[in-house]
Design a protein around this motif. Structure first.
Motif, PDB file in Angstrom:
ATOM      1  N   VAL A  74       0.858  -1.195   0.000  1.00 30.91           N
ATOM      2  CA  VAL A  74       0.000   0.000   0.000  1.00 30.91           C
ATOM      3  C   VAL A  74       0.889   1.239   0.000  1.00 30.91           C
ATOM      4  O   VAL A  74       1.399   1.658   1.035  1.00 30.91           O
ATOM      5  CB  VAL A  74      -0.934   0.006   1.231  1.00 30.91           C
ATOM      6  CG1 VAL A  74      -1.852   1.226   1.196  1.00 30.91           C
ATOM      7  CG2 VAL A  74      -1.744  -1.280   1.289  1.00 30.91           C
ATOM      8  N   GLY A 105       5.868   4.780  -2.631  1.00 28.11           N
ATOM      9  CA  GLY A 105       7.073   5.551  -2.319  1.00 28.11           C
ATOM     10  C   GLY A 105       8.276   4.615  -2.335  1.00 28.11           C
ATOM     11  O   GLY A 105       8.134   3.411  -2.591  1.00 28.11           O
ATOM     12  N   PHE A 108       6.078   6.728  -6.790  1.00 26.33           N
ATOM     13  CA  PHE A 108       7.323   7.180  -6.145  1.00 26.33           C
ATOM     14  C   PHE A 108       7.139   8.153  -4.991  1.00 26.33           C
ATOM     15  O   PHE A 108       8.128   8.678  -4.478  1.00 26.33           O
ATOM     16  CB  PHE A 108       8.330   7.741  -7.170  1.00 26.33           C
ATOM     17  CG  PHE A 108       8.524   6.848  -8.368  1.00 26.33           C
ATOM     18  CD1 PHE A 108       8.724   5.483  -8.184  1.00 26.33           C
ATOM     19  CD2 PHE A 108       8.484   7.346  -9.654  1.00 26.33           C
ATOM     20  CE1 PHE A 108       8.887   4.628  -9.271  1.00 26.33           C
ATOM     21  CE2 PHE A 108       8.640   6.511 -10.748  1.00 26.33           C
ATOM     22  CZ  PHE A 108       8.836   5.145 -10.555  1.00 26.33           C
ATOM     23  N   GLY A 113       8.964   1.714   5.916  1.00 25.64           N
ATOM     24  CA  GLY A 113       9.171   3.136   5.567  1.00 25.64           C
ATOM     25  C   GLY A 113       8.728   4.090   6.665  1.00 25.64           C
ATOM     26  O   GLY A 113       8.747   3.767   7.853  1.00 25.64           O
TER      27      GLY A 113
HETATM   28  C1  LIG Z   1       9.971  17.740   1.717  1.00 25.28           C
HETATM   29  C2  LIG Z   1      10.838  16.509   1.741  1.00 25.28           C
HETATM   30  C3  LIG Z   1      12.054  16.515   1.071  1.00 25.28           C
HETATM   31  C4  LIG Z   1      12.856  15.375   1.088  1.00 25.28           C
HETATM   32  N1  LIG Z   1      14.044  15.420   0.428  1.00 25.28           N
HETATM   33  C5  LIG Z   1      14.855  14.344   0.452  1.00 25.28           C
HETATM   34  C6  LIG Z   1      16.093  14.380  -0.243  1.00 25.28           C
HETATM   35  O1  LIG Z   1      16.464  15.392  -0.868  1.00 25.28           O
HETATM   36  N2  LIG Z   1      16.878  13.259  -0.193  1.00 25.28           N
HETATM   37  C7  LIG Z   1      16.493  12.125   0.482  1.00 25.28           C
HETATM   38  O2  LIG Z   1      17.221  11.133   0.497  1.00 25.28           O
HETATM   39  N3  LIG Z   1      15.307  12.068   1.152  1.00 25.28           N
HETATM   40  C8  LIG Z   1      14.501  13.138   1.148  1.00 25.28           C
HETATM   41  N4  LIG Z   1      13.311  13.100   1.822  1.00 25.28           N
HETATM   42  C9  LIG Z   1      12.947  11.861   2.563  1.00 25.28           C
HETATM   43  C10 LIG Z   1      12.318  10.785   1.644  1.00 25.28           C
HETATM   44  O3  LIG Z   1      11.440  11.393   0.741  1.00 25.28           O
HETATM   45  C11 LIG Z   1      11.638   9.708   2.507  1.00 25.28           C
HETATM   46  O4  LIG Z   1      12.648   9.011   3.214  1.00 25.28           O
HETATM   47  C12 LIG Z   1      10.831   8.669   1.721  1.00 25.28           C
HETATM   48  O5  LIG Z   1      10.063   9.229   0.686  1.00 25.28           O
HETATM   49  C13 LIG Z   1       9.890   7.883   2.639  1.00 25.28           C
HETATM   50  O6  LIG Z   1       9.384   6.830   1.869  1.00 25.28           O
HETATM   51  P1  LIG Z   1       7.975   6.119   2.107  1.00 25.28           P
HETATM   52  O7  LIG Z   1       7.837   5.171   0.963  1.00 25.28           O
HETATM   53  O8  LIG Z   1       7.892   5.585   3.476  1.00 25.28           O
HETATM   54  O9  LIG Z   1       6.878   7.286   2.029  1.00 25.28           O
HETATM   55  P2  LIG Z   1       6.380   8.182   0.819  1.00 25.28           P
HETATM   56  O10 LIG Z   1       7.501   8.555  -0.074  1.00 25.28           O
HETATM   57  O11 LIG Z   1       5.591   9.268   1.432  1.00 25.28           O
HETATM   58  O12 LIG Z   1       5.380   7.250  -0.021  1.00 25.28           O
HETATM   59  C14 LIG Z   1       4.111   6.896   0.464  1.00 25.28           C
HETATM   60  C15 LIG Z   1       3.181   6.656  -0.715  1.00 25.28           C
HETATM   61  O13 LIG Z   1       1.956   6.082  -0.252  1.00 25.28           O
HETATM   62  C16 LIG Z   1       0.874   6.660  -0.956  1.00 25.28           C
HETATM   63  N5  LIG Z   1      -0.348   6.499  -0.159  1.00 25.28           N
HETATM   64  C17 LIG Z   1      -0.694   7.170   0.975  1.00 25.28           C
HETATM   65  N6  LIG Z   1      -1.889   6.751   1.424  1.00 25.28           N
HETATM   66  C18 LIG Z   1      -2.312   5.788   0.560  1.00 25.28           C
HETATM   67  C19 LIG Z   1      -3.496   4.987   0.498  1.00 25.28           C
HETATM   68  N7  LIG Z   1      -4.466   5.061   1.431  1.00 25.28           N
HETATM   69  N8  LIG Z   1      -3.627   4.114  -0.537  1.00 25.28           N
HETATM   70  C20 LIG Z   1      -2.643   4.021  -1.486  1.00 25.28           C
HETATM   71  N9  LIG Z   1      -1.517   4.757  -1.462  1.00 25.28           N
HETATM   72  C21 LIG Z   1      -1.343   5.627  -0.445  1.00 25.28           C
HETATM   73  C22 LIG Z   1       1.307   8.115  -1.116  1.00 25.28           C
HETATM   74  O14 LIG Z   1       0.572   8.784  -2.133  1.00 25.28           O
HETATM   75  C23 LIG Z   1       2.781   7.950  -1.449  1.00 25.28           C
HETATM   76  O15 LIG Z   1       2.989   7.807  -2.826  1.00 25.28           O
HETATM   77  C24 LIG Z   1      12.478  14.211   1.811  1.00 25.28           C
HETATM   78  C25 LIG Z   1      11.249  14.223   2.485  1.00 25.28           C
HETATM   79  C26 LIG Z   1      10.453  15.347   2.465  1.00 25.28           C
HETATM   80  C27 LIG Z   1       9.152  15.345   3.209  1.00 25.28           C
END
Ligand SMILES: Cc1cc2nc3c(=O)[nH]c(=O)nc-3n(C[C@H](O)[C@H](O)[C@H](O)COP(=O)(O)OP(=O)(O)OC[C@H]3O[C@@H](n4cnc5c(N)ncnc54)[C@H](O)[C@@H]3O)c2cc1C
Length: 441
Positions: A9, A12, A42, A347
């Motif tokens: 789900v 990212g 992504f 994550g």
């Molecule tokens: C402003 C900002 C800048 C950043 N810059 C950097 C950087 O320059 N370099 C670096 O290394 N890291 C950076 N980071 C950190 C990095 O982006 C995170 O470590 C990473 O994206 C976290 O990954 P994730 O998959 O847990 O979450 P996310 O990337 O948030 O992915 C979660 C996904 O789940 C989806 N989703 C949510 N709810 C649902 C649902 N109910 N059903 C289906 N899909 C859903 C969302 O739409 C999203 O696509 C940054 C973070 C932020 C906030």
């Protein structure tokens, strides 16, 4: 070989790394469906990482490879919790991995925080990143001064984007309406406010250097904020990274002003204690952390708190309000102290909003290991194939953006950018994205 079907789900980096690790396991034939509420994959790599960090965004190429195998499907534009529930996923898949990140803001808990003009940095980031659900109104870019609360990398991203020149912005993928609003806004001074001294700043040296190198603004650091105190000396001695950061701040403080059209000013050792104004924001009261009786008012019509993110509750997934994460033991989601069968987390939903993109790779391998270890212990599976889920979504009138649809969106964005020599220009509204994906809306 044993077959295993897994739903992830969120697409990212954490979800995609998890899908990759699962499908590489030699002991199982794993098929993964990645559900994503947006038409685009992504997560924060597309909608968080700053547009002028194109090098970091190039990780998209290797994340994309994961979807190029027939073992991993992208089901975009599907919101888990609305189009399909977590319980339904659990009945269709052998395992469900929660990877939906941390989409909510941490609050400051300061009086006046609800005033228009106090806008979480996340909203501003989503807007300049072209997120289809962004609610930031560029009319909020008003007045001579804006304040960013927080001294992490996100705070510096936000300050940098507020002072980038249009030429610099057009080297990125930001939509043209964003370039125009960021060029035309009246804000001359951006104050970046840190609760403690500079030795506690969370931003990296790389981010600081980048800010120091912007074309459109002077960067101002008060030498008084860098005065060697006992605490500061100890922090410098303990951490080479802190020493490097402080040495660069000293160099910035010593630079003569270049009289550029905008200024970014660091204000350390100050904490917001109240947002002022009746119908709209007129200023923020800042107390000196080392002497709370010393309070100053910073006149401003826009404050962007960049103080962190928290995850969100979703029906069918336990949630820990205190930490703002999904509770787990060794990546297995727990409720009342016991693991919920077949439910895992990865994550930011698992760890909270910390770490860089690469941190999610290690986190994903731990989660994938838990999924596979449990599968090895279990007999049989749900016996349901991909058709059952596809039929369920179709029966609900859900419109799925598949991988081919995403590639069509990418091609449209590349075509939008090419006449002006830009690699790509982002589409930023859902209808435009779905149309580019070849879907009727
Ligand atoms: C402003 C900002 C800048 C950043 N810059 C950097 C950087 O320059 N370099 C670096 O290394 N890291 C950076 N980071 C950190 C990095 O982006 C995170 O470590 C990473 O994206 C976290 O990954 P994730 O998959 O847990 O979450 P996310 O990337 O948030 O992915 C979660 C996904 O789940 C989806 N989703 C949510 N709810 C649902 C649902 N109910 N059903 C289906 N899909 C859903 C969302 O739409 C999203 O696509 C940054 C973070 C932020 C906030």
């Amino acid at each position: 070989m044993r077959a295993l079907r897994v739903a992830v789900v969120g697409s990212g980096p954490a979800g995609v790394f998890c899908a990759e690790t699962l499908t590489e396991d030699p002991g199982f034939e794993v098929d993964v469906d990645v559900f994503e509420r947006l038409p685009t994959p992504f997560g924060l790599v597309r909608y968080g990482v700053a547009p002028d960090h194109q090098k970091i965004k190039s990780i998209i190429a290797s994340l994309s490879e994961v979807f190029e195998t027939p073992k991993v499907r992208f089901l975009g534009n599907i919101t888990v919790g609305t189009d399909i529930t977590v319980d339904e996923l659990r009945s269709h898949y052998d395992a469900v991995v929660i990877a939906y990140g941390a989409p909510l803001d941490r609050r400051l808990g300061v009086p006046g925080e609800q005033l228009p003009g106090v806008i979480a940095a996340r909203n501003f980031v989503s807007w300049y990143s072209g997120h289809p659900d962004a609610s930031f109104d560029p009319a909020a870019l008003t007045g001579e001064r804006a304040a960013v609360i927080g001294v992490g990398n996100v705070a510096l991203d936000v300050a940098r984007m507020l002072v980038r020149t249009p030429d610099e912005l057009r080297r990125t993928d930001v939509p043209e309406h964003v370039v125009e609003a960021l060029d035309g806004h009246p804000v001359r001074e951006v104050c970046v406010i840190g609760r403690r001294g500079p030795e506690h700043a969370k931003f990296t040296h790389k981010e600081l250097l980048e800010l120091a190198g912007v074309e459109g603004a002077d960067i101002v650091v008060d030498p008084e904020d860098l005065r060697p105190t006992e605490e500061r000396r100890a922090a410098v001695a303990a951490r080479p990274a802190t020493a490097r950061l402080l040495s660069t701040l000293e160099k910035i403080a010593a630079r003569p002003p270049a009289h550029r059209s905008r200024t970014v000013r660091f204000l350390f050792d100050r904490t917001p204690v109240g947002f002022l104004g009746e119908a709209s924001l007129t200023g923020v009261s800042l107390a000196h952390t080392s002497d709370p009786s010393r309070v100053e008012v910073l006149p401003t019509e826009l404050v962007l708190p960049a103080v962190g993110y928290r995850s969100a509750p979703l029906a069918g997934v336990p949630f820990d309000e205190a930490s703002g994460t999904v509770p787990h033991t060794d990546s297995r989601v727990i409720a009342g102290g016991t693991a919920v069968p077949g439910l895992y987390v990865v994550g930011w939903a698992k760890r909270g909003p910390s770490g860089v993109i690469g941190t999610n790779r290690l986190c994903a391998s731990e989660t994938a290991a838990a999924v596979l270890a449990d599968a090895a212990e279990r007999e049989g599976g749900t016996g349901r194939g991909p058709d059952a889920v596809d039929d369920l979504l179709r029966s609900r009138g859900a419109v799925v953006v598949d991988w081919k649809g995403w590639l069509a969106i990418e091609a449209t964005e590349a075509a939008l950018g090419s006449p002006n020599g830009r690699g790509r220009v982002k589409l930023h509204d859902r209808t435009g994205l779905l149309t580019a994906a070849g879907l009727s809306v």
